[in-house]
Design a protein around this motif. Structure first.
Motif, PDB file in Angstrom:
ATOM      1  N   LYS A 137       0.810  -1.210   0.000  1.00  0.00           N
ATOM      2  CA  LYS A 137       0.000   0.000   0.000  1.00  0.00           C
ATOM      3  C   LYS A 137       0.845   1.262   0.000  1.00  0.00           C
ATOM      4  CE  LYS A 137      -3.676   2.550   0.221  1.00  0.00           C
ATOM      5  NZ  LYS A 137      -2.953   3.809   0.007  1.00  0.00           N
ATOM      6  N   TRP A 138       1.818   1.347   0.866  1.00  0.00           N
ATOM      7  CA  TRP A 138       2.588   2.580   1.002  1.00  0.00           C
ATOM      8  C   TRP A 138       4.050   2.437   0.605  1.00  0.00           C
ATOM      9  CZ3 TRP A 138      -0.915   1.301   5.044  1.00  0.00           C
ATOM     10  CH2 TRP A 138      -2.055   2.129   5.102  1.00  0.00           C
ATOM     11  N   GLY A 139       4.567   1.226   0.537  1.00  0.00           N
ATOM     12  CA  GLY A 139       5.971   1.038   0.222  1.00  0.00           C
ATOM     13  C   GLY A 139       6.832   1.058   1.473  1.00  0.00           C
ATOM     14  N   VAL A 140       7.703   0.083   1.605  1.00  0.00           N
ATOM     15  CA  VAL A 140       8.586  -0.046   2.768  1.00  0.00           C
ATOM     16  C   VAL A 140      10.016  -0.174   2.261  1.00  0.00           C
ATOM     17  CG1 VAL A 140       9.160  -1.418   4.818  1.00  0.00           C
ATOM     18  CG2 VAL A 140       6.774  -1.137   4.134  1.00  0.00           C
ATOM     19  N   ASP A 141      10.950   0.451   2.958  1.00  0.00           N
ATOM     20  CA  ASP A 141      12.350   0.386   2.572  1.00  0.00           C
ATOM     21  C   ASP A 141      12.857  -1.051   2.626  1.00  0.00           C
ATOM     22  OD1 ASP A 141      14.929   1.991   2.080  1.00  0.00           O
ATOM     23  OD2 ASP A 141      15.478   0.713   3.770  1.00  0.00           O
ATOM     24  N   ALA A 142      13.810  -1.363   1.740  1.00  0.00           N
ATOM     25  CA  ALA A 142      14.309  -2.732   1.627  1.00  0.00           C
ATOM     26  C   ALA A 142      14.963  -3.205   2.927  1.00  0.00           C
ATOM     27  CB  ALA A 142      15.298  -2.834   0.473  1.00  0.00           C
ATOM     28  N   LEU A 143      15.695  -2.350   3.596  1.00  0.00           N
ATOM     29  CA  LEU A 143      16.339  -2.753   4.852  1.00  0.00           C
ATOM     30  C   LEU A 143      15.311  -3.013   5.945  1.00  0.00           C
ATOM     31  CD1 LEU A 143      19.454  -0.394   4.919  1.00  0.00           C
ATOM     32  CD2 LEU A 143      19.345  -2.818   4.277  1.00  0.00           C
ATOM     33  N   ILE A 144      14.222  -2.240   5.933  1.00  0.00           N
ATOM     34  CA  ILE A 144      13.169  -2.471   6.927  1.00  0.00           C
ATOM     35  C   ILE A 144      12.494  -3.813   6.669  1.00  0.00           C
ATOM     36  CG2 ILE A 144      10.966  -1.617   7.806  1.00  0.00           C
ATOM     37  CD1 ILE A 144      11.902   1.188   7.255  1.00  0.00           C
ATOM     38  N   LYS A 145      12.271  -4.123   5.387  1.00  0.00           N
ATOM     39  CA  LYS A 145      11.689  -5.424   5.064  1.00  0.00           C
ATOM     40  C   LYS A 145      12.622  -6.561   5.482  1.00  0.00           C
ATOM     41  CE  LYS A 145      10.706  -4.813   0.705  1.00  0.00           C
ATOM     42  NZ  LYS A 145      10.153  -5.138  -0.648  1.00  0.00           N
ATOM     43  N   LEU A 146      13.915  -6.381   5.268  1.00  0.00           N
ATOM     44  CA  LEU A 146      14.868  -7.400   5.691  1.00  0.00           C
ATOM     45  C   LEU A 146      14.826  -7.605   7.197  1.00  0.00           C
ATOM     46  CD1 LEU A 146      17.159  -9.354   4.964  1.00  0.00           C
ATOM     47  CD2 LEU A 146      18.756  -7.435   5.171  1.00  0.00           C
ATOM     48  N   GLY A 168      12.241  -6.989   9.125  1.00  0.00           N
ATOM     49  CA  GLY A 168      10.980  -7.649   9.439  1.00  0.00           C
ATOM     50  C   GLY A 168      11.017  -9.140   9.158  1.00  0.00           C
ATOM     51  N   GLN A 169      11.689  -9.533   8.095  1.00  0.00           N
ATOM     52  CA  GLN A 169      11.830 -10.955   7.799  1.00  0.00           C
ATOM     53  C   GLN A 169      12.623 -11.673   8.882  1.00  0.00           C
ATOM     54  OE1 GLN A 169      13.667 -10.949   3.943  1.00  0.00           O
ATOM     55  NE2 GLN A 169      11.931  -9.924   2.951  1.00  0.00           N
ATOM     56  N   MET A 170      13.670 -11.035   9.378  1.00  0.00           N
ATOM     57  CA  MET A 170      14.465 -11.646  10.438  1.00  0.00           C
ATOM     58  C   MET A 170      13.664 -11.731  11.741  1.00  0.00           C
ATOM     59  SD  MET A 170      18.098  -9.729   9.602  1.00  0.00           S
ATOM     60  CE  MET A 170      18.990 -10.612  10.874  1.00  0.00           C
ATOM     61  N   ILE A 171      12.845 -10.720  12.012  1.00  0.00           N
ATOM     62  CA  ILE A 171      12.018 -10.767  13.221  1.00  0.00           C
ATOM     63  C   ILE A 171      10.992 -11.888  13.131  1.00  0.00           C
ATOM     64  CG2 ILE A 171      10.297  -9.488  14.540  1.00  0.00           C
ATOM     65  CD1 ILE A 171      11.819  -6.940  13.890  1.00  0.00           C
ATOM     66  N   ALA A 172      10.349 -12.038  11.966  1.00  0.00           N
ATOM     67  CA  ALA A 172       9.379 -13.117  11.791  1.00  0.00           C
ATOM     68  C   ALA A 172      10.032 -14.483  11.971  1.00  0.00           C
ATOM     69  CB  ALA A 172       8.729 -13.011  10.415  1.00  0.00           C
ATOM     70  N   ALA A 173      11.241 -14.649  11.435  1.00  0.00           N
ATOM     71  CA  ALA A 173      11.956 -15.906  11.638  1.00  0.00           C
ATOM     72  C   ALA A 173      12.320 -16.107  13.104  1.00  0.00           C
ATOM     73  CB  ALA A 173      13.213 -15.928  10.764  1.00  0.00           C
ATOM     74  N   GLY A 174      12.712 -15.028  13.781  1.00  0.00           N
ATOM     75  CA  GLY A 174      13.032 -15.136  15.203  1.00  0.00           C
ATOM     76  C   GLY A 174      11.832 -15.515  16.045  1.00  0.00           C
ATOM     77  N   VAL A 175      10.640 -15.031  15.681  1.00  0.00           N
ATOM     78  CA  VAL A 175       9.426 -15.401  16.413  1.00  0.00           C
ATOM     79  C   VAL A 175       9.163 -16.894  16.281  1.00  0.00           C
ATOM     80  CG1 VAL A 175       6.921 -15.118  16.433  1.00  0.00           C
ATOM     81  CG2 VAL A 175       8.392 -13.115  16.306  1.00  0.00           C
ATOM     82  N   MET A 176       9.376 -17.446  15.092  1.00  0.00           N
ATOM     83  CA  MET A 176       9.186 -18.887  14.921  1.00  0.00           C
ATOM     84  C   MET A 176      10.219 -19.677  15.727  1.00  0.00           C
ATOM     85  SD  MET A 176       7.997 -19.434  10.967  1.00  0.00           S
ATOM     86  CE  MET A 176       9.599 -19.042  10.268  1.00  0.00           C
ATOM     87  N   VAL A 177      11.442 -19.167  15.773  1.00  0.00           N
ATOM     88  CA  VAL A 177      12.478 -19.864  16.549  1.00  0.00           C
ATOM     89  C   VAL A 177      12.119 -19.885  18.022  1.00  0.00           C
ATOM     90  CG1 VAL A 177      14.877 -19.739  17.291  1.00  0.00           C
ATOM     91  CG2 VAL A 177      14.311 -19.414  14.879  1.00  0.00           C
ATOM     92  N   LEU A 178      11.622 -18.775  18.552  1.00  0.00           N
ATOM     93  CA  LEU A 178      11.262 -18.698  19.969  1.00  0.00           C
ATOM     94  C   LEU A 178      10.152 -19.676  20.340  1.00  0.00           C
ATOM     95  CD1 LEU A 178      11.379 -14.830  20.601  1.00  0.00           C
ATOM     96  CD2 LEU A 178      13.050 -16.560  21.311  1.00  0.00           C
ATOM     97  N   GLN A 179       9.319 -20.038  19.369  1.00  0.00           N
ATOM     98  CA  GLN A 179       8.214 -20.960  19.644  1.00  0.00           C
ATOM     99  C   GLN A 179       8.540 -22.399  19.261  1.00  0.00           C
ATOM    100  OE1 GLN A 179       4.193 -19.514  18.859  1.00  0.00           O
ATOM    101  NE2 GLN A 179       5.047 -17.569  18.178  1.00  0.00           N
TER     102      GLN A 179
END
Length: 439
Positions: free
Chosen positions: A89-98, A100-111
């Motif tokens: 919708k608004w566009g996100v910077d590439a580093l921010i997306k990177l 966010g991807q690492m955070i999503a992977a970290g959430v799966m690791v924690l569980q």
């Protein structure tokens, strides 16, 4: 899953048009008309529906009771989906997306969805420390997400390729689950089945010409689900539990390599997008650009440049993905068969012939023309026009013909308001004047 995704895609398309999630056409885009995005909303609905239905099935509800991996997948998928919606919708910077991807992977690791050990040929199962498992899990998730995101450049390409990969992965995981009786492979089998449903339900809307794009909300989502299945069956299933050989630990691992293929299968099912990702990073770095800078140098762009049509380029990418993915699964079943090697060589030769003949259009026999698209049918010989010698009903002199004004040319239709991706509604009926109007 497929039915829910298919039924949700239509309302999501209307919502995307109303929300203005229709970015302008960029120089690297292939489509000619503004097309709505946010297709990942429908795909996320299919993911939730698939997990909800599986939780109430007799043979699958034990997976939710004995394992926390489905909840870990849903948590990571929710984060990556929300990030993708914001980017569409608004566009996100590439580093921010990177990040966010690492955070999503970290959430799966924690569980609990993480790689615990690696079966290394010649050594045996190697236990990983928590930090090593976390880093390897995050790296696999980020690589898979970006590989799928990079290949999403043609109508139906990413959803079809991931569906092929998920089908091959489902066959592999199902064999481990029921063939060897390992319940630890059940979550990966469930993830692959849900992923196939998500892609199959979205593909009819996304096939050429696409009515809606999945956007980053969809491409990152299916990449994460594919990576979650690979992590689940790679780092959670102990190779020695298969008990193929009652010998030493090293011999057992040697015997399970053709069957298990520890980390090769997750990489082979995304071999084509992964190769595209590596080539893109090398190409952009060599030019002095950012590795995340967009360009028109992807594999599907090159297929179009050498003369392949849109649909033909997509089918060629499908062919190579299926050859690599199902070839790896077949190798895990029988790695010593000569016929298997010959089949791979023959199919590879067929793929190269199709790749090098971009302008070849196959023709089908006359009896089969009713079952194929018009472009594959033989052209009918045009009949000679009949010359009419009858005089016209009304004769006009030459001066009268010159005095008649010429009819104005019809007004051109705006480029962005035609085809399957029209912004506004179009009436199927001609314009009717209202009663009492001056027209």
């Amino acid at each position: 899953m497929a039915a829910v995704t298919y039924l949700l895609t239509g309302p999501v398309r209307k919502f995307a048009i109303a929300a203005g999630a229709m970015p302008e056409i960029r120089a690297r885009d292939v489509h000619r008309e503004p097309t709505p995005r946010l297709g990942g909303i429908a795909m996320f609905g299919g993911l939730c529906a698939g997990l909800l239905v599986a939780a109430h099935l007799t043979n699958l509800k034990d997976v939710f009771e004995s394992s926390n991996e489905p909840r870990a997948l849903l948590s990571g998928a929710g984060l990556i989906w929300l990030l993708g919606v914001l980017d569409d919708k608004w566009g996100v910077d590439a580093l921010i997306k990177l990040g966010g991807q690492m955070i999503a992977a970290g959430v799966m690791v924690l569980q609990g969805l993480t790689i615990l050990w690696l079966p290394v040929p010649g050594v045996g199962p190697v236990s990983l420390t928590p930090w090593q498992g976390t880093l390897l899990t995050v790296a696999l998730v980020v690589i898979t997400i970006n590989a799928v995101n990079f290949v999403d450049g043609l109508d139906g390409l990413a959803s079809g390729m991931v569906c092929i990969a998920a089908a091959a992965f489902f066959m592999y995981a199902y064999r481990i689950w029921f063939g060897y009786g390992l319940e630890a492979a059940a979550p990966a089998t469930l993830f692959a089945a849900v992923l196939m449903g998500m892609c199959l339900g979205f593909l009819p809307h996304n096939a050429h010409p696409a009515r809606i794009f999945m956007g980053d909300s969809g491409s990152m989502l299916i990449g994460l689900v594919l990576a979650a299945g690979a992590i689940s069956i790679t780092g959670q299933v102990d190779p020695d539990a298969m008990k193929l050989f009652a010998g030493s630990e090293t011999a057992a691992v040697h015997a399970t390599v053709p069957v298990y293929i520890p980390l090769l299968l997750p990489l082979t099912v995304i071999a084509v997008p992964f190769a595209d990702l590596v080539l893109a990073i090398v190409r952009r770095t060599w030019r002095g650009q950012s590795p995340f800078a967009a360009d028109r140098g992807h594999l599907h762009h090159r297929l179009l440049e050498i003369g392949h049509s849109h649909s033909r380029a997509v089918l060629i990418m499908y062919f190579w993905s299926a050859l690599i993915a199902f070839g790896a699964v077949a190798y895990s079943v029988n790695s010593a068969g000569v016929w298997f090697v010959l089949a791979i060589v023959v199919l590879s030769a067929v793929g190269l012939v199709l790749l090098l003949l971009p302008r070849f259009t196959p023709r089908v026999p006359r009896w089969a023309e009713a079952f194929v698209p018009p472009r594959y049918r033989r052209r009918a010989v045009a009949a000679e026009p009949v010359v009419e010698t009858a005089a016209p009903a009304t004769e006009q002199t030459e001066p009268e013909q010159r005095e008649q004004p010429e009819k104005p040319a019809p007004e051109p239709v705006p480029a962005g308001l035609n085809g399957a991706t029209a912004i506004g509604d179009r009436s199927r009926f001609p314009h009717r004047r209202k009663i009492g109007s001056p027209q």
